[in-house]
Enzyme design. Structure first.
Site, PDB file in Angstrom:
ATOM      1  N   ASP A  14       8.281   3.094   6.961  1.00  0.00           N
ATOM      2  CA  ASP A  14       9.157   2.110   6.314  1.00  0.00           C
ATOM      3  C   ASP A  14      10.156   2.772   5.380  1.00  0.00           C
ATOM      4  O   ASP A  14      11.366   2.534   5.472  1.00  0.00           O
ATOM      5  CB  ASP A  14       8.326   1.081   5.538  1.00  0.00           C
ATOM      6  CG  ASP A  14       7.563   0.144   6.456  1.00  0.00           C
ATOM      7  OD1 ASP A  14       7.786   0.205   7.684  1.00  0.00           O
ATOM      8  OD2 ASP A  14       6.750  -0.640   5.952  1.00  0.00           O
ATOM      9  N   ARG A  94       0.866  -0.660  -9.699  1.00  0.00           N
ATOM     10  CA  ARG A  94       2.239  -1.094  -9.466  1.00  0.00           C
ATOM     11  C   ARG A  94       3.106  -1.137 -10.725  1.00  0.00           C
ATOM     12  O   ARG A  94       4.269  -0.713 -10.684  1.00  0.00           O
ATOM     13  CB  ARG A  94       2.274  -2.442  -8.750  1.00  0.00           C
ATOM     14  CG  ARG A  94       1.709  -2.440  -7.321  1.00  0.00           C
ATOM     15  CD  ARG A  94       2.023  -1.184  -6.578  1.00  0.00           C
ATOM     16  NE  ARG A  94       1.730  -1.265  -5.149  1.00  0.00           N
ATOM     17  CZ  ARG A  94       1.365  -0.239  -4.414  1.00  0.00           C
ATOM     18  NH1 ARG A  94       1.212   0.957  -4.973  1.00  0.00           N
ATOM     19  NH2 ARG A  94       1.153  -0.377  -3.123  1.00  0.00           N
ATOM     20  N   ASP A 123       3.179  -6.901  -3.606  1.00  0.00           N
ATOM     21  CA  ASP A 123       3.833  -5.791  -4.299  1.00  0.00           C
ATOM     22  C   ASP A 123       5.285  -6.074  -4.663  1.00  0.00           C
ATOM     23  O   ASP A 123       5.785  -5.590  -5.677  1.00  0.00           O
ATOM     24  CB  ASP A 123       3.734  -4.510  -3.469  1.00  0.00           C
ATOM     25  CG  ASP A 123       2.346  -3.898  -3.494  1.00  0.00           C
ATOM     26  OD1 ASP A 123       1.580  -4.243  -4.418  1.00  0.00           O
ATOM     27  OD2 ASP A 123       2.030  -3.095  -2.609  1.00  0.00           O
ATOM     28  N   SER A 175      -3.433  -0.932   7.647  1.00  0.00           N
ATOM     29  CA  SER A 175      -2.508  -0.796   6.522  1.00  0.00           C
ATOM     30  C   SER A 175      -3.335  -0.431   5.309  1.00  0.00           C
ATOM     31  O   SER A 175      -4.245  -1.169   4.915  1.00  0.00           O
ATOM     32  CB  SER A 175      -1.773  -2.120   6.297  1.00  0.00           C
ATOM     33  OG  SER A 175      -0.988  -2.045   5.126  1.00  0.00           O
TER      34      SER A 175
END
Length: 403
Positions: A14, A94, A123, A175
């Site tokens: 990505d 995060r 996220d 993932s």
């Protein structure tokens, strides 16, 4: 001179795709930034990958110790567990990642920050709330919400079209998100909650229960004001403490959960999480709180812990409420010092004793043997007063039922 954009870069498909896409659609100079919160080998070869994909430079920022001291430990001290299971492994990383991205944007004079979070995930919210709180003037670009790429195959095609060589094949893996604190697994058959996960092919940090040792292992943790400072008598910094506990806990299949959770964006998702060292720390810390906190403080802190976990999960770290709750937690931790011993065996954590100079446990009072500090006769008057509302209500009902 071109305007600059800071890209949160992991080196995966990505973010590799995003580099040429940004240059094509915005004509930005792309500066890649990888924030190292304990991804391990995922960082190997990252600079070459970023530059060959079109980035002008790559920063790798090792913030592992800051991650532990300023994010992991405060969350642990709060006892924050999301939906009674999740130890917030991805969530607590995060805000720090976003805060460091803002740092590099200001350092480089960038006009925007770009992230590769999807439009369905948590996220995007966590990153953008932090960026808004710290640098509201910066533009935020989220390609997954605006580009025409719809799949992994589309991304590979896009990269090949822009002469970016890939060694990536059709996606047949889960993932995952990995940091010092945990590993998460989502996707493939896990998207069907009726299917039992095959942990033997999923887990990366931990043994399955079946493969865990047949003999128990004891660990001893020493805390000072809520912070673990020694493991089995050896003083360790935060990074080394969690690394060591992950190894021990993973060996004994500690801290593996299977959770269907409520995402921020309104949908439910299912994941398998590994947090071996963190699960041990939470349990040891809780044992000390049972010894050292009075009844009312402990009870209220349990309520607060739920809210704290919700704020962390939702990316609301840099908010007045989270900071206010933090102040309460810090006050409660003044007395949380001592030593806890735990026995680990096939996924189980068994208490094996705890001591603290601030313990509120008094053997003379608690013992069945009468001591000077407690007279059994005192209980009679206490029970009469404590039960007075029940007595009054019962008398009222008796009077109403009289003919």
């Amino acid at each position: 001179m071109k305007e600059k954009v800071i890209l949160a870069y992991s080196g995966g498909l990505d973010t590799t795709t995003i580099i040429p896409w940004l240059k094509e659609n915005y004509d930005y100079e792309v500066i890649a930034v990888c924030i190292d919160v304990g991804q391990g080998q995922e960082i190997d070869g990252l600079e070459e990958r970023a530059i060959s994909s079109g980035a002008s430079k790559l920063y790798i920022d090792d913030v592992r110790e800051e991650f532990v001291q300023n994010y992991v430990y405060p969350t642990m001290k709060a006892g924050a567990v999301y939906e009674n299971k999740y130890l917030l492994g991805t969530s607590i990383a995060r805000p720090l990642i976003a805060q460091r991205l803002v740092h590099y944007a200001l350092l480089e004079g960038a006009v925007a920050i770009c992230h590769g979070a999807t439009g369905k995930g948590n996220d995007q919210v966590r990153f953008e709330l932090t960026m808004t709180a710290l640098a509201p003037h910066l533009k935020i670009i989220a390609p997954w919400r605006i580009w025409d790429i719809k799949s992994r195959e589309d991304a590979i095609t896009y990269c090949l079209k822009h002469d970016i060589k890939l060694n990536m094949k059709k996606d047949t893996s889960y993932s995952r998100d990995r940091n010092l604190w945990h590993v998460s697994h989502e996707g493939l058959e896990l998207e069907d909650p009726s299917i039992e996960p095959d942990l033997s092919k999923i887990l990366q940090m931990s043994n399955t229960i079946e493969n865990a040792p047949n003999e128990a292992e004891y660990v001893e943790l020493e805390f000072e004001k809520g912070i673990p400072i020694k493991l089995n008598g050896k003083e360790l910094n935060g990074n080394d403490m969690i690394t060591a506990l992950n190894e021990i806990g993973g060996k004994h299949a500690i801290g593996v959960i299977d959770l269907v959770e409520n995402r921020i964006v309104g949908m439910k998702s299912r994941g398998v999480y590994e947090t071996p060292g963190g699960t041990i720390l939470y349990r040891a810390h809780e044992e000390l709180e049972h010894l050292c906190l009075d009844k009312q403080t402990y009870s209220y802190k349990q309520t607060l812990s739920i809210k704290y976990a919700e704020l962390v999960y939702s990316g609301e770290w840099f908010t007045p409420l989270r900071e206010a709750l933090e102040a309460f937690v810090e006050t409660t931790q003044e007395s949380i010092s001592g030593v806890v011993k735990l026995k680990l065996f096939k996924g189980n954590i068994i208490s094996a004793g705890a001591t603290s100079p601030n313990s509120l446990y008094n053997e003379e009072i608690a013992s069945f043997t009468t001591g000077d500090l407690y007279d059994h006769k005192d209980a009679e008057g206490f029970i009469r007063l404590f039960g007075l509302p029940l007595r009054v209500r019962a008398l009222m009902k008796m009077q109403k039922n009289q003919p």
